[in-house]
Design a protein around this motif. Structure first.
Motif: not given
Length: 86
Positions: A30, A62-67, A80, A28, A83
């Motif tokens: 976060n 983080f709101k998403s993995a991309e952040e 990527e 996780n 992921r």
């Protein structure tokens, strides 16, 4: 001889299953500490893991993995690659 082959086959199969279980370990982003991030994420060593924790402390979760790509030293290709681990 047949039992030896079966024993070796069983051992190899067990190792493959264990390796797959380790390969799919998740983290996780976060809540994980730097040591866990370093251990689980591919292409993330101790300094990048520490940077992730520092970024999270300064900017919130983080709101998403991309952040993760907003962290210095982490690119979208690293995101990527990881992921399935996030």
């Amino acid at each position: 001889m047949k039992s030896f082959v079966h024993t070796v086959f069983a051992a190899v199969l067990s190792l493959l299953i264990a390796a797959q279980a380790l390969a799919t370990e998740k983290v996780n982003i976060n809540t994980a500490d730097a040591a866990a991030l370093d251990r689980v994420l591919v292409g993330v060593g101790p300094s990048k893991a520490a940077a992730i924790v520092e970024y999270r402390k300064a900017n919130g979760p983080f709101k998403s993995a991309e952040e993760l790509a907003m962290v210095k030293g982490i690119g979208l290709s690293t995101v990527e690659q990881n992921r399935d681990r996030i």
